[in-house]
Design an enzyme around this catalytic site. Structure first.
Site, PDB file in Angstrom:
ATOM      1  N   SER A  62      -5.652   3.760   2.604  1.00  0.00           N
ATOM      2  CA  SER A  62      -7.037   3.290   2.533  1.00  0.00           C
ATOM      3  C   SER A  62      -7.323   2.096   3.436  1.00  0.00           C
ATOM      4  O   SER A  62      -8.485   1.813   3.731  1.00  0.00           O
ATOM      5  CB  SER A  62      -7.403   2.934   1.087  1.00  0.00           C
ATOM      6  OG  SER A  62      -6.554   1.919   0.589  1.00  0.00           O
ATOM      7  N   ASP A 348     -12.743  -6.222  -1.062  1.00  0.00           N
ATOM      8  CA  ASP A 348     -12.707  -5.772  -2.454  1.00  0.00           C
ATOM      9  C   ASP A 348     -11.364  -6.150  -3.064  1.00  0.00           C
ATOM     10  O   ASP A 348     -10.709  -7.082  -2.599  1.00  0.00           O
ATOM     11  CB  ASP A 348     -13.006  -4.271  -2.560  1.00  0.00           C
ATOM     12  CG  ASP A 348     -11.978  -3.396  -1.847  1.00  0.00           C
ATOM     13  OD1 ASP A 348     -10.893  -3.902  -1.485  1.00  0.00           O
ATOM     14  OD2 ASP A 348     -12.247  -2.193  -1.663  1.00  0.00           O
ATOM     15  N   HIS A 351      -8.636  -4.603  -0.116  1.00  0.00           N
ATOM     16  CA  HIS A 351      -8.795  -4.412   1.325  1.00  0.00           C
ATOM     17  C   HIS A 351      -9.448  -5.615   2.000  1.00  0.00           C
ATOM     18  O   HIS A 351     -10.351  -6.227   1.434  1.00  0.00           O
ATOM     19  CB  HIS A 351      -9.647  -3.169   1.589  1.00  0.00           C
ATOM     20  CG  HIS A 351      -9.148  -1.950   0.884  1.00  0.00           C
ATOM     21  ND1 HIS A 351      -9.678  -1.522  -0.316  1.00  0.00           N
ATOM     22  CD2 HIS A 351      -8.155  -1.086   1.190  1.00  0.00           C
ATOM     23  CE1 HIS A 351      -9.031  -0.430  -0.715  1.00  0.00           C
ATOM     24  NE2 HIS A 351      -8.102  -0.148   0.181  1.00  0.00           N
TER      25      HIS A 351
END
EC number: 3.1.1.-
Length: 384
Positions: A62, A348, A351
């Protein structure tokens, strides 16, 4: 600080339930259109001329996924506002407010933004493809708590499919081999093998392996996987190490003292050490192979030590998230993020912000041997 593994499992499960409710029984996220102000220009100028390499192929999780999970049954998605709030065009599936690290690297190489494998069509694949998938890991079972994801082995298989597509566009096997040999391969894997495998109480690995044994296991698989990419024609490889994972908001939220979890930071050290050794061995054993290592942990330490110089003020909480450190539940649909995103290290619970991603991209591209070893990306790309 004491790290509570059961809490991590609980919050992961809670996030999955919340996202399931938000997506509804049809699996489609219901969104309400609302105007989004135009984002500021990117911090890295896009060079629209010829790139210094033919293409960039990206494999990872991600941290660099740009939409491959959008159309699979997965709880690991970021194709909703406020993700992409600063990206031209809005949410794409990037787990960021804007550009990822590999977006910045592509721009510095003079390439267009690399399309996701799930969306790449036509001549787009000739400049590269991004195969990264949120929740993916080196091990095939990693990330199963998020249901759908594309593990590294499958990402490599998808690259093989791309080669077949390119064969019909660029003059056959000889042309493909030459282009792929001169292209860059960026690989950033391993974080989920800890966060969404080893550190999860519902996975057996923590009871089967100590930290050194698990690091050994991961790099054994990693070596085989990177060798597969070499056998498919890759010669120039950029391999990113793991960052200071004990300092991400999700982990900070599990403690009581506001400090990074040295337990988690120490846990991933064997992996980074093994990856450095692996790169040395691959360079010695694979003819014409050129592997370099990106020291993400050192980059993070430099950013923390010199935060004022980088214009950063907030290191210990996400810009978008819920709960302690804005890290107990990650950014939810239409949640209001912080307004001063360029002052935050983390977007977040897991990340970095675009600001930090582009700082790291510049370091990876032109940095010294403390961050890119034995040479940097610019030097690697320029090699014959």
């Amino acid at each position: 600080m004491a790290f509570h593994f059961r809490r991590l499992c609980f919050f992961s499960a809670l996030l999955a339930v919340v996202l399931q409710l938000l997506h509804g029984v049809s699996g489609q996220l219901v969104v309400v259109e609302e105007p989004i102000s135009a984002p500021p220009p990117p911090l890295v100028d896009l060079n629209t001329g010829d790139g210094i390499v033919p293409a960039l192929f990206v494999f990872g999780d991600s941290l660099i996924d740009n939409g491959n999970n959008n159309n699979i049954p997965s709880f690991a998605k970021a194709n909703y506002f406020p993700y992409g709030i600063d990206f031209n065009g809005g949410p794409t599936g990037r787990f960021c407010n804007g550009l990822t690290m590999v977006d910045g690297i592509a721009q510095l190489l003079g390439l267009p933004l690399i399309p996701a494998y799930s969306e790449a069509t036509g001549d787009q694949v000739l400049r590269g493809v991004n195969y990264a998938s949120a929740a993916a890991g080196i091990l095939p079972d990693t990330g199963g708590n998020f249901v759908g994801r594309i593990p590294f082995d499958q990402q490599i298989h998808n690259f093989e499919t791309t080669l077949d597509q390119v064969a019909s566009k660029s003059g056959g096997a000889v042309a493909i081999a030459d282009s792929v040999t001169r292209s860059l391969f960026f690989i950033g894997m391993g974080s989920n093998d800890y966060l969404n495998n080893y550190l999860m109480p519902n996975f057996p690995t923590r009871n089967q392996y100590n930290s050194q044994q698990f690091g050994d296991l991961l790099v054994q698989h990693y070596t085989d996987q990177l060798t597969r990419l070499y056998n498919l024609g890759g010669r120039k490889f950029v391999v990113a190490g793991l960052g200071r994972m004990g300092c991400i908001p999700s982990i900070l939220a599990q403690g009581n003292d506001g400090k990074c979890s040295e337990e988690v930071n120490q846990l991933v050290l064997p992996f980074n050490t093994n990856v450095k050794t692996m790169i040395s061995n691959l360079n010695q054993n694979l003819p014409d192979a050129k592997f370099i290592y990106l020291d993400i942990a050192h980059m993070f330490e430099d950013i923390v030590a010199n935060q004022a110089a980088y214009g950063l003020t907030t290191m210990d909480k996400g810009c978008c998230g819920i709960g302690k450190n804005r890290g107990q539940i990650t950014c939810l649909p239409f949640e209001t993020p912080c307004p001063n995103r360029d002052q935050y290290v983390f977007w977040d619970a897991f990340h970095p912000t675009e600001k930090v991603n582009l700082i790291m991209a510049k370091k990876a591209f032109a940095g010294d041997r403390t961050v890119a070893y034995p040479i940097n990306i610019q030097q690697l790309a320029s090699l014959n």
